[in-house]
Design a protein around this motif. Structure first.
Motif, PDB file in Angstrom:
ATOM      1  N   THR A   1       0.182  63.534 105.865  1.00  0.00           N
ATOM      2  CA  THR A   1       0.564  64.358 104.590  1.00  0.00           C
ATOM      3  C   THR A   1       1.040  65.822 104.861  1.00  0.00           C
ATOM      4  OG1 THR A   1      -0.330  64.645 102.607  1.00  0.00           O
ATOM      5  CG2 THR A   1      -1.773  64.924 104.424  1.00  0.00           C
ATOM      6  N   SER A   2       1.875  65.889 104.010  1.00  0.00           N
ATOM      7  CA  SER A   2       2.455  67.374 104.029  1.00  0.00           C
ATOM      8  C   SER A   2       1.613  68.365 102.885  1.00  0.00           C
ATOM      9  CB  SER A   2       3.817  67.519 103.757  1.00  0.00           C
ATOM     10  OG  SER A   2       4.570  66.887 104.576  1.00  0.00           O
ATOM     11  N   LEU A   3       0.958  67.854 101.919  1.00  0.00           N
ATOM     12  CA  LEU A   3      -0.010  68.125 100.913  1.00  0.00           C
ATOM     13  C   LEU A   3      -0.942  69.221 101.611  1.00  0.00           C
ATOM     14  CD1 LEU A   3       1.675  66.077  99.349  1.00  0.00           C
ATOM     15  CD2 LEU A   3      -0.205  66.108  97.698  1.00  0.00           C
ATOM     16  N   PRO A   4      -0.874  70.261 100.893  1.00  0.00           N
ATOM     17  CA  PRO A   4      -2.474  71.059 101.263  1.00  0.00           C
ATOM     18  C   PRO A   4      -3.554  70.471 100.634  1.00  0.00           C
ATOM     19  CG  PRO A   4      -1.089  72.237  99.508  1.00  0.00           C
ATOM     20  CD  PRO A   4      -0.335  70.904  99.849  1.00  0.00           C
ATOM     21  N   THR A   5      -4.660  70.928 101.580  1.00  0.00           N
ATOM     22  CA  THR A   5      -5.856  70.319 101.113  1.00  0.00           C
ATOM     23  C   THR A   5      -6.957  71.173 100.421  1.00  0.00           C
ATOM     24  OG1 THR A   5      -5.939  69.187 103.231  1.00  0.00           O
ATOM     25  CG2 THR A   5      -8.248  69.571 102.216  1.00  0.00           C
ATOM     26  N   LEU A   6      -7.283  70.578  99.281  1.00  0.00           N
ATOM     27  CA  LEU A   6      -8.117  71.316  98.148  1.00  0.00           C
ATOM     28  C   LEU A   6      -9.289  71.991  99.015  1.00  0.00           C
ATOM     29  CD1 LEU A   6      -8.175  69.374  94.862  1.00  0.00           C
ATOM     30  CD2 LEU A   6      -6.938  71.486  95.320  1.00  0.00           C
ATOM     31  N   GLU A   7      -9.824  72.948  98.225  1.00  0.00           N
ATOM     32  CA  GLU A   7     -11.096  73.290  99.000  1.00  0.00           C
ATOM     33  C   GLU A   7     -12.211  72.649  98.398  1.00  0.00           C
ATOM     34  OE1 GLU A   7     -11.950  77.403  97.491  1.00  0.00           O
ATOM     35  OE2 GLU A   7      -9.787  78.075  98.056  1.00  0.00           O
ATOM     36  N   PRO A   8     -13.377  72.204  99.183  1.00  0.00           N
ATOM     37  CA  PRO A   8     -14.442  71.339  98.815  1.00  0.00           C
ATOM     38  C   PRO A   8     -15.300  72.530  97.716  1.00  0.00           C
ATOM     39  CG  PRO A   8     -14.944  72.496 100.719  1.00  0.00           C
ATOM     40  CD  PRO A   8     -13.525  73.013 100.461  1.00  0.00           C
ATOM     41  N   GLY A   9     -16.167  71.535  96.993  1.00  0.00           N
ATOM     42  CA  GLY A   9     -16.895  72.010  96.046  1.00  0.00           C
ATOM     43  C   GLY A   9     -16.090  72.153  94.488  1.00  0.00           C
ATOM     44  N   TRP A  10     -16.894  72.822  93.468  1.00  0.00           N
ATOM     45  CA  TRP A  10     -16.430  73.132  92.312  1.00  0.00           C
ATOM     46  C   TRP A  10     -15.190  74.229  92.346  1.00  0.00           C
ATOM     47  CZ3 TRP A  10     -18.646  69.732  89.955  1.00  0.00           C
ATOM     48  CH2 TRP A  10     -20.207  69.305  90.272  1.00  0.00           C
ATOM     49  N   LEU A  11     -14.522  73.876  91.518  1.00  0.00           N
ATOM     50  CA  LEU A  11     -12.984  74.665  91.544  1.00  0.00           C
ATOM     51  C   LEU A  11     -12.813  74.847  90.176  1.00  0.00           C
ATOM     52  CD1 LEU A  11     -10.833  71.824  93.510  1.00  0.00           C
ATOM     53  CD2 LEU A  11     -11.854  74.020  94.527  1.00  0.00           C
ATOM     54  N   PRO A  12     -12.771  76.481  90.084  1.00  0.00           N
ATOM     55  CA  PRO A  12     -12.280  76.936  88.861  1.00  0.00           C
ATOM     56  C   PRO A  12     -10.876  76.576  88.297  1.00  0.00           C
ATOM     57  CG  PRO A  12     -12.722  78.764  90.503  1.00  0.00           C
ATOM     58  CD  PRO A  12     -12.695  77.351  91.229  1.00  0.00           C
ATOM     59  N   GLU A  13     -10.629  76.287  87.414  1.00  0.00           N
ATOM     60  CA  GLU A  13      -9.214  75.807  86.639  1.00  0.00           C
ATOM     61  C   GLU A  13      -8.050  76.305  87.255  1.00  0.00           C
ATOM     62  OE1 GLU A  13     -10.343  78.386  82.722  1.00  0.00           O
ATOM     63  OE2 GLU A  13     -10.656  76.139  82.572  1.00  0.00           O
ATOM     64  N   ASP A  14      -8.150  77.766  87.201  1.00  0.00           N
ATOM     65  CA  ASP A  14      -7.028  78.642  87.596  1.00  0.00           C
ATOM     66  C   ASP A  14      -6.492  78.180  89.083  1.00  0.00           C
ATOM     67  OD1 ASP A  14      -9.234  79.961  88.515  1.00  0.00           O
ATOM     68  OD2 ASP A  14      -8.097  81.983  88.808  1.00  0.00           O
ATOM     69  N   LYS A  15      -7.585  78.096  89.991  1.00  0.00           N
ATOM     70  CA  LYS A  15      -7.347  77.386  91.452  1.00  0.00           C
ATOM     71  C   LYS A  15      -6.811  76.005  91.365  1.00  0.00           C
ATOM     72  CE  LYS A  15      -9.954  80.501  94.440  1.00  0.00           C
ATOM     73  NZ  LYS A  15     -10.998  80.168  95.677  1.00  0.00           N
ATOM     74  N   VAL A  16      -7.559  75.444  90.536  1.00  0.00           N
ATOM     75  CA  VAL A  16      -6.867  73.774  90.401  1.00  0.00           C
ATOM     76  C   VAL A  16      -5.578  73.796  90.033  1.00  0.00           C
ATOM     77  CG1 VAL A  16      -7.092  71.542  88.891  1.00  0.00           C
ATOM     78  CG2 VAL A  16      -9.052  72.928  89.895  1.00  0.00           C
ATOM     79  N   ILE A  17      -5.074  74.480  88.848  1.00  0.00           N
ATOM     80  CA  ILE A  17      -3.811  74.316  88.524  1.00  0.00           C
ATOM     81  C   ILE A  17      -2.836  75.092  89.429  1.00  0.00           C
ATOM     82  CG2 ILE A  17      -2.395  75.579  86.723  1.00  0.00           C
ATOM     83  CD1 ILE A  17      -4.749  75.511  84.609  1.00  0.00           C
ATOM     84  N   THR A  18      -3.029  76.421  90.192  1.00  0.00           N
ATOM     85  CA  THR A  18      -2.327  76.768  91.045  1.00  0.00           C
ATOM     86  C   THR A  18      -2.032  75.680  92.340  1.00  0.00           C
ATOM     87  OG1 THR A  18      -2.721  79.059  90.721  1.00  0.00           O
ATOM     88  CG2 THR A  18      -2.010  78.563  92.879  1.00  0.00           C
ATOM     89  N   SER A  19      -3.145  75.036  92.709  1.00  0.00           N
ATOM     90  CA  SER A  19      -3.089  74.054  93.834  1.00  0.00           C
ATOM     91  C   SER A  19      -2.299  72.873  93.671  1.00  0.00           C
ATOM     92  CB  SER A  19      -4.470  73.606  94.010  1.00  0.00           C
ATOM     93  OG  SER A  19      -5.298  74.710  94.680  1.00  0.00           O
ATOM     94  N   ILE A  20      -2.410  72.470  92.098  1.00  0.00           N
ATOM     95  CA  ILE A  20      -1.588  71.460  91.774  1.00  0.00           C
ATOM     96  C   ILE A  20       0.002  71.549  91.648  1.00  0.00           C
ATOM     97  CG2 ILE A  20      -1.428  69.732  89.822  1.00  0.00           C
ATOM     98  CD1 ILE A  20      -3.575  69.087  91.817  1.00  0.00           C
ATOM     99  N   VAL A  21       0.006  72.789  91.028  1.00  0.00           N
ATOM    100  CA  VAL A  21       1.528  73.187  90.822  1.00  0.00           C
ATOM    101  C   VAL A  21       2.153  73.387  92.388  1.00  0.00           C
ATOM    102  CG1 VAL A  21       3.087  75.243  90.272  1.00  0.00           C
ATOM    103  CG2 VAL A  21       1.405  74.475  88.706  1.00  0.00           C
ATOM    104  N   ASP A  22       1.662  73.919  93.111  1.00  0.00           N
ATOM    105  CA  ASP A  22       2.011  74.165  94.727  1.00  0.00           C
ATOM    106  C   ASP A  22       2.183  72.850  95.216  1.00  0.00           C
ATOM    107  OD1 ASP A  22       1.865  76.855  94.288  1.00  0.00           O
ATOM    108  OD2 ASP A  22       0.282  77.051  95.444  1.00  0.00           O
TER     109      ASP A  22
END
Length: 154
Positions: free
Chosen positions: A89-110
């Motif tokens: 995979t070339s996709l970045p890995t999400l951080e573990p645990g609860w994720l604030p919506e702004d971090k989720v949105i940024t991670s998904i956009v990236d």
């Protein structure tokens, strides 16, 4: 065992097979990333982000099936095993645990931006097989729509 005889030359089939395999890896990991974020997103806009992540998961899963089936149609074995996805995979890995919506949105956009970029490269790489090219163009359009919908929430 039945063997699919491809109408493509070996050279074209190999190039297209590589593009399809890379696309399959991106789409499977994108669906897993979106689902992981779906389960762990928190914040004021939780419900809308949570539901949109499910839309992204469904889009990626449907597209991955189409990509894998196209590979089979041209005589290429798709590899969607977890070990393959994790290793390639070339996709970045999400951080573990609860994720604030702004971090989720940024991670998904990236994640979507990188995936779209790789899909656009593959569209050019499969020029000799217009059927596969059309499939990758269609999927790219769907990914770009998701990218737009997440991007406007920043």
């Amino acid at each position: 065992m039945a063997v699919v005889k491809s109408p493509l030359t070996d050279e074209v089939r190999n190039a297209v097979g590589q593009a399809l395999q890379g696309s399959l890896i991106d789409l499977i990991d994108l669906s897993l990333t979106a689902k992981q974020a779906h389960w762990n997103v928190t914040g004021r806009t939780f419900k809308s982000v949570h539901e949109q992540l499910d839309e992204l998961t469904a889009t990626a899963r449907t597209a991955s099936d189409s990509v894998a089936e196209r590979a089979v149609m041209i005589g290429v074995n798709p590899d969607g095993r977890v070990q393959t996805i994790a290793h390639e995979t070339s996709l970045p890995t999400l951080e573990p645990g609860w994720l604030p919506e702004d971090k989720v949105i940024t991670s998904i956009v990236d994640a979507l931006a990188g995936t779209i970029s790789r899909f656009r490269e593959r569209i050019d790489a499969v020029e000799a097989d217009q059927v596969t090219q059309d499939l990758l163009i269609t999927v790219t359009g769907q990914l770009e729509e998701q990218h737009w919908m997440f991007s406007v929430q920043r």
